[in-house]
Design a protein around this motif. Structure first.
Motif, PDB file in Angstrom:
ATOM      1  N   SER A 296       0.853  -1.191   0.000  1.00 19.00           N
ATOM      2  CA  SER A 296       0.000   0.000   0.000  1.00 19.00           C
ATOM      3  C   SER A 296       0.882   1.232   0.000  1.00 19.00           C
ATOM      4  CB  SER A 296      -0.907  -0.001   1.235  1.00 19.00           C
ATOM      5  OG  SER A 296      -1.889   1.003   1.138  1.00 19.00           O
ATOM      6  N   PHE A 297       0.601   2.134  -0.920  1.00 19.62           N
ATOM      7  CA  PHE A 297       1.462   3.275  -1.190  1.00 19.62           C
ATOM      8  C   PHE A 297       0.621   4.547  -1.116  1.00 19.62           C
ATOM      9  CE2 PHE A 297       4.203   6.023  -3.678  1.00 19.62           C
ATOM     10  CZ  PHE A 297       5.479   5.522  -3.438  1.00 19.62           C
ATOM     11  N   PRO A 298       1.129   5.649  -0.543  1.00 21.65           N
ATOM     12  CA  PRO A 298       0.346   6.896  -0.507  1.00 21.65           C
ATOM     13  C   PRO A 298       0.390   7.623  -1.848  1.00 21.65           C
ATOM     14  CG  PRO A 298       2.483   7.261   0.511  1.00 21.65           C
ATOM     15  CD  PRO A 298       2.418   5.791   0.178  1.00 21.65           C
ATOM     16  N   THR A 299      -0.709   8.280  -2.180  1.00 19.81           N
ATOM     17  CA  THR A 299      -0.739   9.057  -3.409  1.00 19.81           C
ATOM     18  C   THR A 299      -1.777  10.168  -3.270  1.00 19.81           C
ATOM     19  OG1 THR A 299      -0.856   8.909  -5.824  1.00 19.81           O
ATOM     20  CG2 THR A 299      -2.502   7.676  -4.582  1.00 19.81           C
ATOM     21  N   TYR A 300      -1.820  11.026  -4.260  1.00 20.54           N
ATOM     22  CA  TYR A 300      -2.868  12.040  -4.408  1.00 20.54           C
ATOM     23  C   TYR A 300      -3.459  11.904  -5.798  1.00 20.54           C
ATOM     24  CZ  TYR A 300      -0.964  14.602  -0.339  1.00 20.54           C
ATOM     25  OH  TYR A 300      -0.527  14.965   0.914  1.00 20.54           O
ATOM     26  N   GLY A 301      -4.678  12.396  -5.958  1.00 16.08           N
ATOM     27  CA  GLY A 301      -5.301  12.403  -7.274  1.00 16.08           C
ATOM     28  C   GLY A 301      -6.185  13.619  -7.420  1.00 16.08           C
ATOM     29  N   LEU A 302      -6.702  13.810  -8.620  1.00 13.34           N
ATOM     30  CA  LEU A 302      -7.606  14.940  -8.845  1.00 13.34           C
ATOM     31  C   LEU A 302      -8.945  14.735  -8.149  1.00 13.34           C
ATOM     32  CD1 LEU A 302      -6.941  15.806 -12.593  1.00 13.34           C
ATOM     33  CD2 LEU A 302      -6.172  17.041 -10.558  1.00 13.34           C
ATOM     34  N   GLN A 303      -9.322  13.463  -7.976  1.00 13.53           N
ATOM     35  CA  GLN A 303     -10.564  13.198  -7.251  1.00 13.53           C
ATOM     36  C   GLN A 303     -10.413  13.655  -5.802  1.00 13.53           C
ATOM     37  OE1 GLN A 303     -11.714   9.100  -7.233  1.00 13.53           O
ATOM     38  NE2 GLN A 303     -13.714   9.480  -6.304  1.00 13.53           N
ATOM     39  N   GLY A 304     -11.326  14.473  -5.351  1.00 15.52           N
ATOM     40  CA  GLY A 304     -11.253  14.987  -3.986  1.00 15.52           C
ATOM     41  C   GLY A 304     -10.528  16.313  -3.878  1.00 15.52           C
ATOM     42  N   LYS A 305      -9.868  16.744  -4.965  1.00 16.54           N
ATOM     43  CA  LYS A 305      -9.196  18.039  -4.925  1.00 16.54           C
ATOM     44  C   LYS A 305     -10.193  19.121  -5.344  1.00 16.54           C
ATOM     45  CE  LYS A 305      -5.176  20.630  -6.558  1.00 16.54           C
ATOM     46  NZ  LYS A 305      -3.911  20.596  -7.300  1.00 16.54           N
ATOM     47  N   PRO A 306     -10.485  20.087  -4.465  1.00 20.52           N
ATOM     48  CA  PRO A 306     -11.491  21.095  -4.813  1.00 20.52           C
ATOM     49  C   PRO A 306     -10.970  22.057  -5.875  1.00 20.52           C
ATOM     50  CG  PRO A 306     -10.423  21.678  -2.749  1.00 20.52           C
ATOM     51  CD  PRO A 306      -9.899  20.311  -3.132  1.00 20.52           C
ATOM     52  N   ALA A 307     -11.897  22.602  -6.615  1.00 21.45           N
ATOM     53  CA  ALA A 307     -11.538  23.653  -7.572  1.00 21.45           C
ATOM     54  C   ALA A 307     -11.430  24.972  -6.816  1.00 21.45           C
ATOM     55  CB  ALA A 307     -12.598  23.760  -8.660  1.00 21.45           C
ATOM     56  N   PRO A 308     -10.504  25.829  -7.202  1.00 24.10           N
ATOM     57  CA  PRO A 308     -10.405  27.121  -6.518  1.00 24.10           C
ATOM     58  C   PRO A 308     -11.575  28.027  -6.864  1.00 24.10           C
ATOM     59  CG  PRO A 308      -8.891  27.045  -8.372  1.00 24.10           C
ATOM     60  CD  PRO A 308      -9.483  25.672  -8.258  1.00 24.10           C
ATOM     61  N   TYR A 309     -12.017  28.800  -5.892  1.00 21.69           N
ATOM     62  CA  TYR A 309     -13.014  29.830  -6.140  1.00 21.69           C
ATOM     63  C   TYR A 309     -12.565  31.100  -5.427  1.00 21.69           C
ATOM     64  CZ  TYR A 309     -14.752  28.459  -1.486  1.00 21.69           C
ATOM     65  OH  TYR A 309     -14.850  28.150  -0.143  1.00 21.69           O
ATOM     66  N   PRO A 310     -12.896  32.279  -5.948  1.00 22.24           N
ATOM     67  CA  PRO A 310     -12.382  33.518  -5.363  1.00 22.24           C
ATOM     68  C   PRO A 310     -13.252  34.025  -4.219  1.00 22.24           C
ATOM     69  CG  PRO A 310     -13.627  34.025  -7.324  1.00 22.24           C
ATOM     70  CD  PRO A 310     -13.624  32.523  -7.212  1.00 22.24           C
ATOM     71  N   LEU A 311     -12.658  34.866  -3.418  1.00 26.61           N
ATOM     72  CA  LEU A 311     -13.374  35.694  -2.455  1.00 26.61           C
ATOM     73  C   LEU A 311     -13.548  37.064  -3.108  1.00 26.61           C
ATOM     74  CD1 LEU A 311     -14.314  36.209   0.599  1.00 26.61           C
ATOM     75  CD2 LEU A 311     -12.027  37.163   0.902  1.00 26.61           C
ATOM     76  N   THR A 312     -14.781  37.538  -3.165  1.00 30.47           N
ATOM     77  CA  THR A 312     -15.050  38.846  -3.751  1.00 30.47           C
ATOM     78  C   THR A 312     -15.038  39.900  -2.647  1.00 30.47           C
ATOM     79  OG1 THR A 312     -16.403  37.867  -5.492  1.00 30.47           O
ATOM     80  CG2 THR A 312     -16.683  40.216  -5.086  1.00 30.47           C
ATOM     81  N   VAL A 313     -14.313  40.988  -2.876  1.00 32.14           N
ATOM     82  CA  VAL A 313     -14.187  42.073  -1.897  1.00 32.14           C
ATOM     83  C   VAL A 313     -14.759  43.347  -2.527  1.00 32.14           C
ATOM     84  CG1 VAL A 313     -12.614  43.366  -0.420  1.00 32.14           C
ATOM     85  CG2 VAL A 313     -12.079  40.984  -1.026  1.00 32.14           C
ATOM     86  N   ARG A 314     -15.738  43.942  -1.860  1.00 35.53           N
ATOM     87  CA  ARG A 314     -16.347  45.184  -2.359  1.00 35.53           C
ATOM     88  C   ARG A 314     -16.155  46.284  -1.312  1.00 35.53           C
ATOM     89  NH1 ARG A 314     -20.073  41.198  -3.708  1.00 35.53           N
ATOM     90  NH2 ARG A 314     -20.419  40.923  -5.954  1.00 35.53           N
ATOM     91  N   ALA A 315     -15.729  47.433  -1.801  1.00 34.45           N
ATOM     92  CA  ALA A 315     -15.601  48.635  -0.961  1.00 34.45           C
ATOM     93  C   ALA A 315     -16.215  49.776  -1.756  1.00 34.45           C
ATOM     94  CB  ALA A 315     -14.145  48.922  -0.626  1.00 34.45           C
TER      95      ALA A 315
END
Length: 453
Positions: A296-315
């Motif tokens: 058994s070997f550790p790995t990462y994959g695209l499954q489970g990796k969230p897509a980035p989304y922005p924080l909107t800042v209004r002034a």
């Protein structure tokens, strides 16, 4: 009678092994443990989760639990407790660095890991975790109004990146040379998901988020040379971000004696989205002189990796969206990818050792020996899934230039929104630290930075 005694000894050893494995969380992988404190992140905290982290800080993996504790306490608003936790983690860093130089303690700890699995090795924080820990410690000092402490930790974070860059090529070369007898090409297909998870990350220690944080701080205190260096390093890592190009131009004008912030103050928003992805176990066939062993070997994959989304800042009429400066999941995947040759070598040696153990047990103890070694292999064959899991998935940032005075900002994400009134000082810096664990939006306004250090 002799056979009976041997059987009793084997049973006792088996019971001891199973108990030992339980204490090493082989029956409860680390990501399962981390759910308790990840769900407790925020001002409400979680006394039981914090107690569990405090207990874990006394274990052989103490540095990992201290990092988690520092992050949890910081987001709970207890900067002093967070500062103490990270200070404890830094002691572990020093001890590990000394052990690496002496090559003594690692030799002892790796012996057990060779036969069992990598979970038996004391946890060693990778570079990207160390860099984040110093950045978070800087924010702790910043929140407490300790400008000197903030400066020290920002320089420590930058130094971690510099040291990592200097040694990285050598470490990778050593790992590859140690695995020269392995045909790494036969495993390439197994790591396509790992490569995809690393994405555009070029090296596991390159963190534009911490460089940007320090650049803001140096600029606010008139240290324009240092600010320009760190803005340029952030831009080198993230060359497509126009607002950093504007920062470079602004500080360059400041070095020439101009006052580009006349009648304005900087308001920077540091946004941390979600949680870093967890490692996943991967079954990998390892050939030995005696046949194929599945490990058994550790790995990462695209499954489970969230897509980035922005924080909107209004002034008022102004609006800005955060951009990704650090893909923390990518850093973690790249760090693991750099370790693959060494991991494969250890797994090959481990598979061979387990085969020899199984053969000897079968020869010496018959059916009971066979049962013992089979159970040992099942229990001990667990992937090392440890990692700092309360880190964000992405470190993002943006900034606005606003007139002095109290300014109202509206922050919004898919997970929530907040309205803040923040102070703006001409030529000064106001930082808003925002974390967005799933379903929540945690905000805090740090003390304004201005004037010479």
């Amino acid at each position: 009678m002799r056979v009976l005694i041997r059987n009793v000894v084997l049973c006792v050893c088996l019971a001891t092994l199973l108990a030992g494995c339980a204490t090493r969380s082989l029956f409860q992988p680390y990501p399962s443990q981390a759910q308790s404190w990840k769900s407790a992140l925020g001002p409400s905290g979680g006394a039981s989760a914090i107690k569990r982290l405090q207990d874990g800080a006394e274990s052989r993996d103490g540095v990992l639990y201290l990092q988690e504790l520092g992050r949890v306490e910081q987001l709970a608003g207890d900067d002093r407790a967070s500062r103490d936790a990270f200070a404890g983690a830094f002691v572990h860093y020093q001890q590990n660095d000394e052990a690496a130089r002496l090559r003594a303690s690692s030799l002892v700890s790796n012996t057990g890991a060779l036969l069992i699995n990598d979970n038996a090795r004391p946890y060693v924080a990778p570079d990207y975790e160390r860099i984040y820990a110093h950045a978070y410690q800087a924010l702790n000092y910043w929140a407490d109004g300790d400008v000197t402490g903030t400066a020290v930790e920002l320089r420590a974070a930058a130094n971690e990146q510099r040291v990592a860059a200097n040694r990285r090529d050598g470490e990778i070369a050593d790992a590859n040379s140690g695995a020269n007898d392995l045909d790494l090409s036969r495993y390439q297909g197994y790591f396509e998901g790992l490569d995809a998870a690393a994405g555009r990350v070029k090296a596991s220690f390159q963190n534009a988020w911490t460089f940007y944080l320090s650049a803001l701080f140096w600029e606010a205190h008139g240290e324009y040379n240092d600010a320009l260096v760190d803005y340029k390093k952030a831009l080198e890592i993230q060359p497509d971000l126009d607002f950093i190009k504007e920062d470079v131009q602004r500080v360059s004008r400041s070095l020439d004696g101009a006052r580009p912030l006349r009648g304005q103050g900087l308001v920077a928003v540091l946004f941390e989205q979600g949680f870093v992805p967890e490692r996943q176990p991967l079954s990998l066939p390892i050939p030995t002189p005696h046949g194929i062993f599945v490990v058994s070997f550790p790995t990462y994959g695209l499954q489970g990796k969230p897509a980035p989304y922005p924080l909107t800042v209004r002034a008022g009429a102004l609006e800005s969206k955060t951009r990704v400066l650090a893909d923390v999941g990518g850093l973690a995947a790249k760090n693991l990818r750099e370790q693959v040759p060494g991991l494969l070598l250890r797994q090959t040696l481990r598979a061979t050792a387990k085969y020899n153990l199984q053969k000897k047990a079968n020869d010496d103890f018959g059916p009971v020996g066979a049962l013992f070694t089979q159970l040992f292999n099942v229990v001990s064959e667990q992937a090392d899934l440890r990692g700092w899991l309360s880190l964000p998935a992405y470190g993002q940032a943006t900034r606005l230039l606003l007139p002095p005075g109290q300014q109202t900002l509206i922050l919004s994400t898919p997970g929530g929104s907040a309205t803040l009134t923040v102070p703006v000082v001409e030529g000064g810096l106001t930082v808003i630290h925002v974390a967005a664990p799933p379903g929540r939006l945690l905000t805090r306004v740090l003390p304004v930075q201005e004037g010479a250090l």
